[in-house]
Design an enzyme around this catalytic site. Structure first.
Site, short mmCIF file in Angstrom:
data_model
loop_
_atom_site.label_atom_id
_atom_site.label_comp_id
_atom_site.label_asym_id
_atom_site.label_seq_id
_atom_site.Cartn_x
_atom_site.Cartn_y
_atom_site.Cartn_z
N LYS A 144 -11.47 9.92 -9.19
CA LYS A 144 -12.16 9.10 -9.34
C LYS A 144 -13.50 9.64 -8.37
CE LYS A 144 -12.68 5.39 -8.59
NZ LYS A 144 -12.88 3.62 -8.59
N ARG B 137 -1.85 -1.75 -3.01
CA ARG B 137 -3.02 -0.90 -3.74
C ARG B 137 -2.92 -1.12 -5.17
NH1 ARG B 137 -5.29 3.17 0.03
NH2 ARG B 137 -7.54 3.17 -1.40
N ARG C 286 -15.10 -5.95 -11.39
CA ARG C 286 -14.20 -6.27 -11.12
C ARG C 286 -12.86 -7.21 -11.62
NH1 ARG C 286 -11.79 -2.99 -5.95
NH2 ARG C 286 -14.42 -2.67 -5.02
N ARG D 282 -2.93 8.11 7.52
CA ARG D 282 -3.48 6.92 7.80
C ARG D 282 -3.05 5.77 7.62
NH1 ARG D 282 -9.38 6.76 5.96
NH2 ARG D 282 -7.51 6.94 3.94
N ARG E 30 -1.74 12.71 2.62
CA ARG E 30 -2.70 13.06 3.60
C ARG E 30 -2.08 13.02 5.09
NH1 ARG E 30 -7.96 10.42 0.24
NH2 ARG E 30 -6.76 8.49 0.71
#
Ligand SMILES: [Zn+2]
Length: 224
Positions: free
Chosen positions: A16, A174, A90, A163, A129
């Protein structure tokens, strides 16, 4: 030229942000991320920022009415040709409030762009990542590994770490929240004929071409 008043929806890791950046460049649309917008107002000490800060400092949610005022102000400052809204609404209540506020200022949404990717892909993309501890250079274990030495930064030789936000369990949590909150919004915009879906599993360039083609068609339709 007709306006492009757009909302971006999609899970983390579906691309996105990348697509938002490109649309910003393509059409010169201001990107309005509500998190950033709140921080900016708070730092600038604007009247809206002070009001919002009062809630944020107490750990309370900033009321919709305040957030919408910030969004509208941003749109009237920079959004003559349209805007790209990310992170808002939201909820259905917020979606209704936004529609009403836009209508009052003589505008309406052009489309809601939903960039989809399945959970496993998102987890694979994000959990791979790695970041170097020294300067934050980014790598991906699978798609963009360091060339010199496994686990070490090519640029400064420092160690690569994951991270906390990128740990698979964190991402999974999430995603659960994302699906809970987004499903009703997707239905809401679908019912109103505003939803456009894009396959975020494809290459970023392909997704970008598809988004551009869709927006070009929408603009044509608006002129008819
Ligand atoms: Zn580095």
């Amino acid at each position: 030229m007709s306006e492009l008043n757009l909302i971006l929806l999609g899970p983390p890791g579906a691309g996105k942000g990348t697509q938002g950046d490109r649309l910003k460049d393509d059409f010169g649309l201001p990107y309005i991320g509500t998190g950033e917008l709140l921080r900016k107002h708070k730092e600038d000490g604007s009247e809206l920022g002070r009001e919002a800060g009062g809630y944020m400092d107490k750990g309370e949610l900033v009321p919709d009415e305040l957030v919408i005022r910030m969004i509208l102000e941003e749109i009237s400052d920079k959004g003559a040709e349209g805007f790209l809204l990310d992170g808002y609404p939201r909820s259905i209540t917020q979606a209704d409030a936004l529609a009403a506020a836009l209508e009052e200022s003589g505008r309406r949404l052009t489309a809601v762009l939903l960039i989809e990717a399945d959970d496993d892909t998102v987890i694979q993309r994000l959990s791979g990542r790695r970041q170097c501890v020294k300067s934050g250079h980014l790598y991906h274990v699978e798609f963009d590994p360091p060339k010199n030495k496994d686990g070490y930064c090519d640029i400064d030789g420092s160690r690569l770490v994951q991270r906390e936000d990128d740990e698979a369990e964190t991402i999974r949590r999430r995603l659960v929240t994302y699906h809970d909150k987004t499903k009703p919004l997707v239905e809401y915009y679908e019912e109103r004929g505003l939803l456009r879906r894009f396959d975020g599993m494809r290459e970023a360039n392909e997704v970008h071409d598809h988004v551009r083609a869709t927006l070009a068609t929408l603009r044509l339709e608006e002129r008819l």
